[in-house]
Structure formats: C-alpha cells, structure tokens
Design a protein around this motif. Sequence first.
Motif, PDB file in Angstrom:
ATOM      1  N   ARG A  30       0.863  -1.185   0.000  1.00 28.45           N
ATOM      2  CA  ARG A  30       0.000   0.000   0.000  1.00 28.45           C
ATOM      3  C   ARG A  30       0.897   1.232   0.000  1.00 28.45           C
ATOM      4  NH1 ARG A  30      -4.736  -0.670   3.292  1.00 28.45           N
ATOM      5  NH2 ARG A  30      -5.398  -1.579   1.338  1.00 28.45           N
ATOM      6  N   LEU A  31       0.846   1.992  -1.102  1.00 31.67           N
ATOM      7  CA  LEU A  31       1.579   3.242  -1.235  1.00 31.67           C
ATOM      8  C   LEU A  31       0.643   4.339  -0.764  1.00 31.67           C
ATOM      9  CD1 LEU A  31       2.853   2.408  -4.804  1.00 31.67           C
ATOM     10  CD2 LEU A  31       4.112   2.125  -2.669  1.00 31.67           C
ATOM     11  N   LYS A  32       1.027   5.037   0.286  1.00 32.85           N
ATOM     12  CA  LYS A  32       0.135   5.984   0.939  1.00 32.85           C
ATOM     13  C   LYS A  32       0.299   7.395   0.396  1.00 32.85           C
ATOM     14  CE  LYS A  32       0.422   3.334   5.170  1.00 32.85           C
ATOM     15  NZ  LYS A  32       0.893   3.356   6.544  1.00 32.85           N
ATOM     16  N   GLY A  33      -0.830   8.045   0.196  1.00 34.50           N
ATOM     17  CA  GLY A  33      -0.874   9.452  -0.182  1.00 34.50           C
ATOM     18  C   GLY A  33      -1.460  10.228   0.990  1.00 34.50           C
ATOM     19  N   GLY A  34      -2.217  11.249   0.690  1.00 29.84           N
ATOM     20  CA  GLY A  34      -2.888  12.014   1.742  1.00 29.84           C
ATOM     21  C   GLY A  34      -4.062  11.233   2.304  1.00 29.84           C
ATOM     22  N   THR A  35      -4.879  11.882   3.101  1.00 28.72           N
ATOM     23  CA  THR A  35      -6.031  11.245   3.724  1.00 28.72           C
ATOM     24  C   THR A  35      -6.943  10.637   2.664  1.00 28.72           C
ATOM     25  OG1 THR A  35      -5.925  12.856   5.507  1.00 28.72           O
ATOM     26  CG2 THR A  35      -7.994  11.633   5.255  1.00 28.72           C
TER      27      THR A  35
END
Length: 101
Positions: A30-35
Amino acid sequence: TLSRPPSPSSGGLLSGATAARWGDWTVTMRLKGGTGKSIDATFGHGLPYVWFECAGLDLAIPSDGGTLSEPDGKPVIGASKGDTVVIERENRVFALIAPPK
C-alpha cells in the motif's frame, strides 16, 4: 522486523509504503498518499504483471519518451477509448489493461 524504522519520502505524491496483504506467492504493498488516498500494488513470484488499485487518486501515464498505441497498433491521440493501451519505451513493450466501464 524492520532493520531500520521507515521514513517518509522526500517529496512527491506518495508518503510511504506498507505491506497490506501477503500470501505464499503474492504481496500487496500500500503506497500511501494524503487522507483517503492510496495505491495498492499486488505482485507475485513469477507473475508477468502488477495489479494496481487506486483510492482517491486518478493516475496519468506520461507519454514522453515512448509511444502509446491501441492493441491493433493504431496510435493513441488524446485519450484512449478502449480498456487497453500499449506502451513502447526504450525497446520494451508494456500493456496497461483496465477493467471495462
């Protein structure tokens, strides 16, 4: 266990990655961005593809440095109308396949 604590990226759209799921042959990162924004990338041993699932993001494929075409060889001008695009870049060929709408 981690050999060192994870650190956020130095910039860009994504801020970090974690393992979301894993099994005997595949793993999903899982590549996380903003909310509410993330990209799940699933890949596996011996599989010739990577499956991406986006949440809260629209991905764009840059066309610089390569050619985009439909599966029948016709060049893509503007946006593709189908669910498959072929990318040729530096003598390598890739296919992007999206689920039908």
